[in-house]
Each structure stands twice: as structure tokens, then as C-alpha cells.
Design an enzyme around this catalytic site. Sequence first.
Site, PDB file in Angstrom:
ATOM      1  CG  HIS A  40      -4.148   4.736  -0.614  1.00  0.00           C
ATOM      2  ND1 HIS A  40      -3.381   3.746  -0.467  1.00  0.00           N
ATOM      3  CD2 HIS A  40      -4.414   5.061  -1.831  1.00  0.00           C
ATOM      4  CE1 HIS A  40      -3.067   3.216  -1.801  1.00  0.00           C
ATOM      5  NE2 HIS A  40      -3.671   4.046  -2.517  1.00  0.00           N
ATOM      6  CG  ASP A  64      -1.885   1.135   1.424  1.00  0.00           C
ATOM      7  OD1 ASP A  64      -1.310   2.349   0.778  1.00  0.00           O
ATOM      8  OD2 ASP A  64      -2.929   0.844   1.486  1.00  0.00           O
ATOM      9  CG  HIS A  65       1.195   4.632  -3.098  1.00  0.00           C
ATOM     10  ND1 HIS A  65       0.045   4.218  -3.638  1.00  0.00           N
ATOM     11  CD2 HIS A  65       1.147   5.995  -2.976  1.00  0.00           C
ATOM     12  CE1 HIS A  65      -0.714   5.497  -3.681  1.00  0.00           C
ATOM     13  NE2 HIS A  65       0.203   6.462  -3.303  1.00  0.00           N
TER      14      HIS A  65
HETATM   15  C1  BG6 Z   1      -3.791   5.150  -6.117  1.00  0.00           C
HETATM   16  C2  BG6 Z   1      -5.178   5.157  -6.665  1.00  0.00           C
HETATM   17  O1  BG6 Z   1      -3.525   3.964  -5.193  1.00  0.00           O
HETATM   18  O2  BG6 Z   1      -3.669   6.043  -5.244  1.00  0.00           O
HETATM   19  C3  BG6 Z   1      -5.240   6.401  -7.489  1.00  0.00           C
HETATM   20  O3  BG6 Z   1      -5.406   4.055  -7.203  1.00  0.00           O
HETATM   21  C4  BG6 Z   1      -4.793   7.694  -6.688  1.00  0.00           C
HETATM   22  O4  BG6 Z   1      -6.628   6.514  -7.915  1.00  0.00           O
HETATM   23  C5  BG6 Z   1      -3.533   7.591  -5.980  1.00  0.00           C
HETATM   24  O5  BG6 Z   1      -4.977   8.472  -7.369  1.00  0.00           O
HETATM   25  C6  BG6 Z   1      -3.335   8.482  -4.863  1.00  0.00           C
HETATM   26  O6  BG6 Z   1      -2.212   8.611  -4.653  1.00  0.00           O
HETATM   27  P1  BG6 Z   1      -1.186   9.548  -4.074  1.00  0.00           P
HETATM   28  O7  BG6 Z   1       0.090   9.176  -3.492  1.00  0.00           O
HETATM   29  O8  BG6 Z   1      -1.056  10.747  -5.217  1.00  0.00           O
HETATM   30  O9  BG6 Z   1      -1.786  10.259  -3.014  1.00  0.00           O
END
Ligand code: BG6
Length: 507
Positions: A257, A194-195
Site C-alpha cells: 500500500h 492492492d486495494h
Molecule cells: C490490509 C492489511 O491490506 O490493509 C491490514 O492487511 C490493514 O492489516 C488494511 O488493516 C488497511 O486498509 P485500509 O483500507 O483500512 O486502510
Amino acid sequence: MTVTLTNPLRVGLRQERVIPPQCLVIFGASGDLTHRKLIPALFELFRQRRLPSEFAVLGCARRPWSDEEFRSRMGEALAQEVEQHQQAWAQFASGLFYEPVDLEQPADVVRLGHRLDQIDRQRATRGNRTFYLSVSPAHYGSGCRALAAAGLLEDPQRSRVVIEKPFGRDYGSAQELNRIVQACAKERQVFRIDHYLGKETVQNILVLRFANTIFEPIWNRNYIDNVQITAAETVGVEERAGYYETSGALRDMVQNHLTQMLALTTMEPPGRFDPEAMRNEKAKVLQAAQLANEAEPWKCCVRGQYSAGGSATRPLSGYRQEPGVNPNSTTETYVAMKLFINNWRWQGVPFYLRTGKRLPKRLSEVVLTFRQAPVHLFDAAGGAPTPNQLILRIQPDEGAEFRFEVKAPGSGMRSRPVDMGFSYDESFGEPSDEGYVRLLADAMLGDATLFTRSDEVEAAWRLYTPLLELIEEAPWQLPVHPYEARTWGPAAADSLLAEDELAWRRP
Ligand code: BG6
């Protein structure tokens, strides 16, 4: 007011662990994620001298590319960086290889094994492998099975598998996928990514809570009135309608997230900072979480979908007009909801989560609002004193700020709120790494602390089951309210808080 470092000389002394020799195998190497996130993150690690010299990347996908073609395509995608660091790129790219592989074809997987042995000899990568499944989620299970059948996951010390989100579509499918994956590999070999957990500021929630003595005693229902967690985006669905139409904001952002931010904000302190101790606490708190009204979920959740908006000079199309989107789509691009956590620490404290695309600002934050002072001795600007707030700014402008009342200048005794802030940029002066840099390094190190464990991912799906079922079975009870692009979501989301005499923070 800003926070300064007590010992600025120590800033910049990054403590980095050494990644052992290995080959990183990326399945789905012709896809978006590889050239947008993974290769840039690896190149960053290379430039930070964190990759060992005995290292290789093997890109795999169905396209019949050669090593050279893979290298030049990745180079084109990173044109700006390559231009700036030509020598480093040439060196890094010499460790990029490509093998056409369809994981559904056993013969391809056998050939992959031979190619990996060859790379081991060529690059001294010692049979140590991290397999990254950046393929369509429908192939996560079969991909693991194919790797296991070819004996590539046999050695838990020298093989790991990284699985992208979404891990399942609901509770049942996540359980099923866990069963398959765990039949192929030991849990400690599995890295569900989960990034958001790779973001410095998300990890900072833990440090702020558990490395300071002042927060923990007040981090509970006795002092905290409510918590808001927001992840707002300015972008629309972009080129991803195919995926997004089957996902929507609830599956795309909330289940993973936002839920991870919720877990880190609310978990009990672990006994140690190690993968199992950490994840035990996260799983435990998610198991205690529930929608504010499970029996009538429409009363505690609002869905929205952006309609056309923007300005005369920059008009923005509505979601239904985006390429690849069904003109009658009921996929939500915005969700707001209210949850409770039924444990001793949090009983009765409402947690409000919201996320949306095409909102006016890109911003993620966790806002803890403390209870009002019991007696108001002083006149306050606007009537009552503003409750204390701790705002954890996840992005952009990474940092934190604390809002409290002070005496307004003058002869009277009036109070007014001020902010005390900490900014990563001002204090550390260097941009933080992209989430993928940290997470790829951790996976290659075999450190699963920042990855979700099977029970956690299941608890996160279970939490939203009443909503997912309602959307499936009686979608009219949870309609998607249109909201104009570049506005803060549907009015119904404001009413959700207004019922509790609260309002969303408007940053
Ligand atoms: C991704 C989603 O996991 O996270 C995207 O699939 C979203 O839809 C993105 O735009 C948002 O990531 P960050 O790091 O830009 O907040």
C-alpha cells in the site's frame, strides 16, 4: 477556504463502463475477505446496476456447503444491507452459487469445469470467467497451475485470474511466483490486487498531478524539500495474529500500500492512461527507489511494536498479549523509514514512510513539503515562514489541502499560514465506493491499469530486500521498539526525522 466545483450540475453523472456477462469464481469463499469485502462490493455493483443480468458468482472452498447455505451465510454477514434492500438482495442472491472445491484435487477441478459449463447455460455467462484467488498465499501458485491444467485459463479473452496480496514474501519468492503464474496465463490475464489502488483518493493523486498544469512544473527536487507518506491505523492486530505474525507491518502495509502511494506520487507522466503506459512508469520509478542507507539499513529504518495503553475506561492490550500472538514476538506493528529515488526528478529528496497499528488516529496521507522561500522579508508567526505544503488526504475526510502564507491582519507585515482545502464529501456529496468495488469491476472488465504488474511487484520487494535480510539474519540490529498503544509510535521514529531537522506531521 474551500474549493467549489466549477460546474456542480455535472456532479453525480458517473461515467461507468459496462461489465460484460460472466461468472466470477471466488476461491476461498468461506473466508473472511469474501463476506467482508467481495460480496458487499458485488452487491454494491448490483445496486448501482453495473452488473449485467447474465452474471453469476460461484463460491468455492473446501467446506461442503450448498448454494442455499452459501447464500444465507452471505446474507447473514451483510444483515444490515440485506434488511435495507431486501428485494435487491433476493435478486442478487439468486445469482450466487457454491461448489466444494479443493484446488489441490484434480478431480475437484474437473468437477468445477462442469459446474461452470452448467452455470454458463443457466445464466448465459458465455464461458467468460474471472477467477479470484482469495486463498492462503501458499496456494497462489498451485491454484493457477490447477486452473491451467484444467484448461480454464486457455482463452485470454475470456479468462482472468485475480491474485490477492501478499504476492510473495520477498524478492526471490515473488520472482518464483511470477514464473509459475506466467507459465499458466498471459500477463494481461493476471490481476495482482492492492486495494489501495481502488481508493478514489489514491487515483486522485494521478488526476491532481496530470490534469492540472500548475503542479507538474514544481513536482520535483527543485521545489520539493521532502515527502511524508503515512498510513496510520487505530485498530490492533484483530483476529489475524496467525497471518500477521508471519508478516508484520513491512510486508503487510509498506511493500504494497505505501509503495503504491509512493509510486503514484513520484512516477513520470505516462504517455497515455492505459495499463502498460501507466505500469511502465510505476515500475521505472520503483526501480530507481532505494533505502536511504542500503549498506546500514538500521540507520534509515525504525521498527516498533505496540504495548499496552489506552485509557482507564478503554484499556488496550499490548501486541504480545493479543490472542494467538507469541508472548515474545518480535513482529513489528510499526515501521518508519527513509528512502531516496535516484532519478533526475527526485535525486536528493528524502521520502519518509510510516505505518502502524494502534496509533491515535486512522489516517492515510501524502504530504509534500516545498522548499523554504529563499529570502524572508516578513516576520512570521513562530520565526520563519511555514514552508508550503500540499497534503493529499487519502482517508478519512478524503480530499486535499494546500498550506501557504498570507498577511496576518493588522498594521504590521507579518505572515501566517492558512489552508485551502478540497473535500470529496463537500464537493461531490456522495461517499466514494470501497476500493474493492472499483477493482472488482475493473478486473471483470479486463482493465489492469490499477493492478500491479510482475516487474512492479518485484521492484517493490527488491527495494526492501536489505531490510528483510537484516530482520532475518541480524534482527538485533533492527530491534522492535515498544510504543504505548494510542501513541504516535516509538521515539526512535521521531529521531529519524530530527536528524534531518524535520518532524512528522501530527494531524
Ligand atoms: C490490509 C492489511 O491490506 O490493509 C491490514 O492487511 C490493514 O492489516 C488494511 O488493516 C488497511 O486498509 P485500509 O483500507 O483500512 O486502510
